[in-house]
Design a protein around this motif. Structure first.
Motif, PDB file in Angstrom:
ATOM      1  N   LYS A 204       0.832  -1.207   0.000  1.00 29.62           N
ATOM      2  CA  LYS A 204       0.000   0.000   0.000  1.00 29.62           C
ATOM      3  C   LYS A 204       0.863   1.251   0.000  1.00 29.62           C
ATOM      4  CE  LYS A 204      -4.001  -2.016   2.256  1.00 29.62           C
ATOM      5  NZ  LYS A 204      -4.893  -1.987   3.408  1.00 29.62           N
ATOM      6  N   SER A 205       2.038   1.153   0.588  1.00 31.21           N
ATOM      7  CA  SER A 205       2.927   2.318   0.674  1.00 31.21           C
ATOM      8  C   SER A 205       3.603   2.644  -0.663  1.00 31.21           C
ATOM      9  CB  SER A 205       3.989   2.093   1.747  1.00 31.21           C
ATOM     10  OG  SER A 205       4.756   0.952   1.447  1.00 31.21           O
ATOM     11  N   ASP A 206       3.546   1.717  -1.626  1.00 32.06           N
ATOM     12  CA  ASP A 206       4.104   1.998  -2.956  1.00 32.06           C
ATOM     13  C   ASP A 206       3.192   2.989  -3.664  1.00 32.06           C
ATOM     14  OD1 ASP A 206       6.325   0.232  -2.805  1.00 32.06           O
ATOM     15  OD2 ASP A 206       5.031  -1.462  -3.304  1.00 32.06           O
ATOM     16  N   LYS A 207       3.773   4.051  -4.174  1.00 30.90           N
ATOM     17  CA  LYS A 207       2.967   5.101  -4.810  1.00 30.90           C
ATOM     18  C   LYS A 207       2.450   4.687  -6.179  1.00 30.90           C
ATOM     19  CE  LYS A 207       5.103   8.680  -2.220  1.00 30.90           C
ATOM     20  NZ  LYS A 207       5.662   9.935  -2.043  1.00 30.90           N
ATOM     21  N   SER A 208       3.127   3.717  -6.796  1.00 31.73           N
ATOM     22  CA  SER A 208       2.725   3.258  -8.126  1.00 31.73           C
ATOM     23  C   SER A 208       3.323   1.881  -8.369  1.00 31.73           C
ATOM     24  CB  SER A 208       3.230   4.241  -9.194  1.00 31.73           C
ATOM     25  OG  SER A 208       4.657   4.236  -9.208  1.00 31.73           O
TER      26      SER A 208
ATOM     27  N   ALA B 225       6.992   2.352  -8.799  1.00 27.74           N
ATOM     28  CA  ALA B 225       7.701   2.452  -7.515  1.00 27.74           C
ATOM     29  C   ALA B 225       7.872   1.068  -6.888  1.00 27.74           C
ATOM     30  CB  ALA B 225       6.957   3.379  -6.565  1.00 27.74           C
TER      31      ALA B 225
END
Length: 195
Positions: free
Chosen positions: A49-53, A56
């Motif tokens: 969830k912390s990955d922006k894309s 990323a």
């Protein structure tokens, strides 16, 4: 599923041979290898969830996997055979990851090739160790049909050959090239772009 004859130990010596050949597992081995008791492997990487894309996530996962491969090369707790197995497995995982994004990743071909070629550098070492494990498995499986002592010279030769491959200066050079390739791909991965 392994044949029941291979799962059941005939003696402590046979049990040791089965363990070395990978025909049976030690108690608790599932936990050490990261597998669940059901026999399913733990997920190697995932989008957080912390990955922006997705881009990323791709960069983060590449950094983690390559970092782990480099760490395994330096891990004094791993024997040489396991070290080679682990770093080659990291390359395989990375090739799988790249395949997932290949339609959106212009650099797919070059990077896939880089991981393939890096793993291939170490295939001779893996092959020598695999021959020994295969020999041990066949002899163990056929132990009631053959005289093991008659085949001992073959095992001795396989062991000498594997040691020669490990001690060969070209193997040390290949490991150094592998490390250089992994460091280069790690650097490139920081700039990977998905379209």
């Amino acid at each position: 599923s392994r044949p029941s004859a291979l799962r059941a130990s005939r003696s402590p010596r046979a049990r040791c041979a089965e363990l070395r050949a990978g025909l049976v597992r030690c108690p608790g081995e599932f936990a050490r290898s990261g597998e669940k008791r059901s026999g399913q492997a733990r997920m190697a990487y995932r989008i957080k969830k912390s990955d922006k894309s997705v881009q990323a996530a791709l960069r983060r996962i590449a950094d983690e996997q390559v970092g782990r491969a480099l760490g395994e090369l330096d891990d004094d707790q791993l024997d040489f055979e396991k070290k080679i197995h682990q770093v080659r497995k990291r390359c395989k995982k990375m090739r799988g990851l790249l395949r997932l994004v290949r339609k959106s990743f212009a650099g797919y071909g070059d990077e896939n090739e880089a991981f393939r070629d890096a793993a291939r550098l170490l295939s001779g070492v893996r092959d020598a160790d695999t021959l020994i494990a295969t020999y041990d498995a066949v002899v163990l499986h056929s132990s009631d049909q053959i005289d093991r002592r008659a085949f001992a010279p073959i095992r001795a030769r396989l062991t000498r050959d594997a040691k020669a491959v490990r001690d060969d200066t070209r193997t040390v050079e290949r490991l150094a090239i592998f490390r250089t390739e992994m460091e280069a791909v790690r650097h490139r991965a920081a700039g990977w772009k998905l379209e």
